[in-house]
Scaffold this motif. Sequence first.
Motif, mmCIF file in Angstrom:
data_model
loop_
_atom_site.group_PDB
_atom_site.id
_atom_site.type_symbol
_atom_site.label_atom_id
_atom_site.label_comp_id
_atom_site.label_asym_id
_atom_site.label_seq_id
_atom_site.Cartn_x
_atom_site.Cartn_y
_atom_site.Cartn_z
ATOM 1 N N LEU A 40 95.402 39.383 68.395
ATOM 2 C CA LEU A 40 94.050 39.126 67.909
ATOM 3 C C LEU A 40 94.081 38.214 66.681
ATOM 4 N N ALA A 41 94.956 38.502 65.744
ATOM 5 C CA ALA A 41 95.061 37.672 64.546
ATOM 6 C C ALA A 41 95.488 36.253 64.909
ATOM 7 N N TYR A 42 96.483 36.133 65.787
ATOM 8 C CA TYR A 42 96.955 34.807 66.200
ATOM 9 C C TYR A 42 95.850 34.018 66.895
ATOM 10 N N ASN A 43 95.174 34.647 67.838
ATOM 11 C CA ASN A 43 94.110 33.952 68.559
ATOM 12 C C ASN A 43 93.002 33.480 67.627
ATOM 13 N N GLN A 44 92.637 34.326 66.696
ATOM 14 C CA GLN A 44 91.584 33.953 65.757
ATOM 15 C C GLN A 44 92.030 32.806 64.847
ATOM 16 N N MET A 45 93.258 32.875 64.362
ATOM 17 C CA MET A 45 93.741 31.866 63.417
ATOM 18 C C MET A 45 94.046 30.537 64.105
ATOM 19 N N SER A 46 94.389 30.574 65.374
ATOM 20 C CA SER A 46 94.719 29.329 66.069
ATOM 21 C C SER A 46 93.487 28.669 66.700
ATOM 22 N N SER A 47 92.331 29.250 66.488
ATOM 23 C CA SER A 47 91.116 28.701 67.098
ATOM 24 C C SER A 47 90.513 27.560 66.278
ATOM 25 N N SER A 48 91.102 27.282 65.123
ATOM 26 C CA SER A 48 90.524 26.260 64.255
ATOM 27 C C SER A 48 91.626 25.612 63.421
ATOM 28 N N GLU A 61 96.773 40.850 57.957
ATOM 29 C CA GLU A 61 97.260 41.919 57.089
ATOM 30 C C GLU A 61 97.313 43.258 57.826
ATOM 31 N N GLN A 62 96.331 43.516 58.696
ATOM 32 C CA GLN A 62 96.333 44.755 59.474
ATOM 33 C C GLN A 62 97.500 44.775 60.461
ATOM 34 N N ALA A 63 97.794 43.638 61.075
ATOM 35 C CA ALA A 63 98.934 43.560 61.991
ATOM 36 C C ALA A 63 100.229 43.787 61.227
ATOM 37 N N GLU A 64 100.344 43.178 60.054
ATOM 38 C CA GLU A 64 101.539 43.354 59.234
ATOM 39 C C GLU A 64 101.686 44.809 58.785
ATOM 40 N N ALA A 65 100.586 45.435 58.421
ATOM 41 C CA ALA A 65 100.622 46.841 58.005
ATOM 42 C C ALA A 65 101.063 47.731 59.165
ATOM 43 N N ARG A 66 100.604 47.425 60.369
ATOM 44 C CA ARG A 66 101.009 48.216 61.544
ATOM 45 C C ARG A 66 102.506 48.070 61.786
ATOM 46 N N LEU A 67 103.011 46.843 61.679
ATOM 47 C CA LEU A 67 104.446 46.612 61.854
ATOM 48 C C LEU A 67 105.238 47.348 60.777
ATOM 49 N N THR A 68 104.782 47.258 59.546
ATOM 50 C CA THR A 68 105.456 47.939 58.441
ATOM 51 C C THR A 68 105.490 49.451 58.667
ATOM 52 N N ALA A 69 104.431 49.992 59.242
ATOM 53 C CA ALA A 69 104.378 51.432 59.526
ATOM 54 C C ALA A 69 105.307 51.820 60.676
ATOM 55 N N LEU A 70 105.513 50.913 61.630
ATOM 56 C CA LEU A 70 106.337 51.222 62.801
ATOM 57 C C LEU A 70 107.836 51.082 62.551
ATOM 58 N N LEU A 71 108.229 50.180 61.690
ATOM 59 C CA LEU A 71 109.655 49.899 61.518
ATOM 60 C C LEU A 71 110.493 51.093 61.066
ATOM 61 N N PRO A 72 110.016 51.960 60.174
ATOM 62 C CA PRO A 72 110.833 53.128 59.831
ATOM 63 C C PRO A 72 111.148 54.015 61.047
ATOM 64 N N THR A 73 110.222 54.127 61.969
ATOM 65 C CA THR A 73 110.462 54.908 63.183
ATOM 66 C C THR A 73 111.560 54.266 64.019
ATOM 67 N N VAL A 74 111.521 52.946 64.144
ATOM 68 C CA VAL A 74 112.552 52.218 64.885
ATOM 69 C C VAL A 74 113.905 52.404 64.201
#
Length: 104
Positions: A40-48, A61-74
């Motif tokens: 979603l972030a990529y599509n929005q940012m690449s539209s212009s 930032e929300q995508a980055e926060a989600r990744l940051t939250a997932l990495l400790p589990t990995v």
Amino acid sequence: RKAGDSLKQRLKDIEEDFTGPRDIQGFTSDPNAFLSRMRLAYNQMSSSWERPTEAQRIMLEQAEARLTALLPTVNQALTQFREQALGYGVELFPTFEALMVVDR
């Protein structure tokens, strides 16, 4: 065998956190899955060609926060798997640095 089955399930759960559910029919999108947020972030940012809007920056930032939250589990799953394998005298892969999001 029980430990292997448990690990397979845990890895499947981690994969679904990144991609969303895979074992259902039809078009689905889990809005909390990392790839959904990043797409979603990529599509929005690449539209212009203009600089990103505040809303687009928030999406990224929300995508980055989600990744940051997932990495400790990995990291925890990989460490646990490596330690279990070493317990059986098998070294499948060398010690690794923890995965993390690097500040830009």
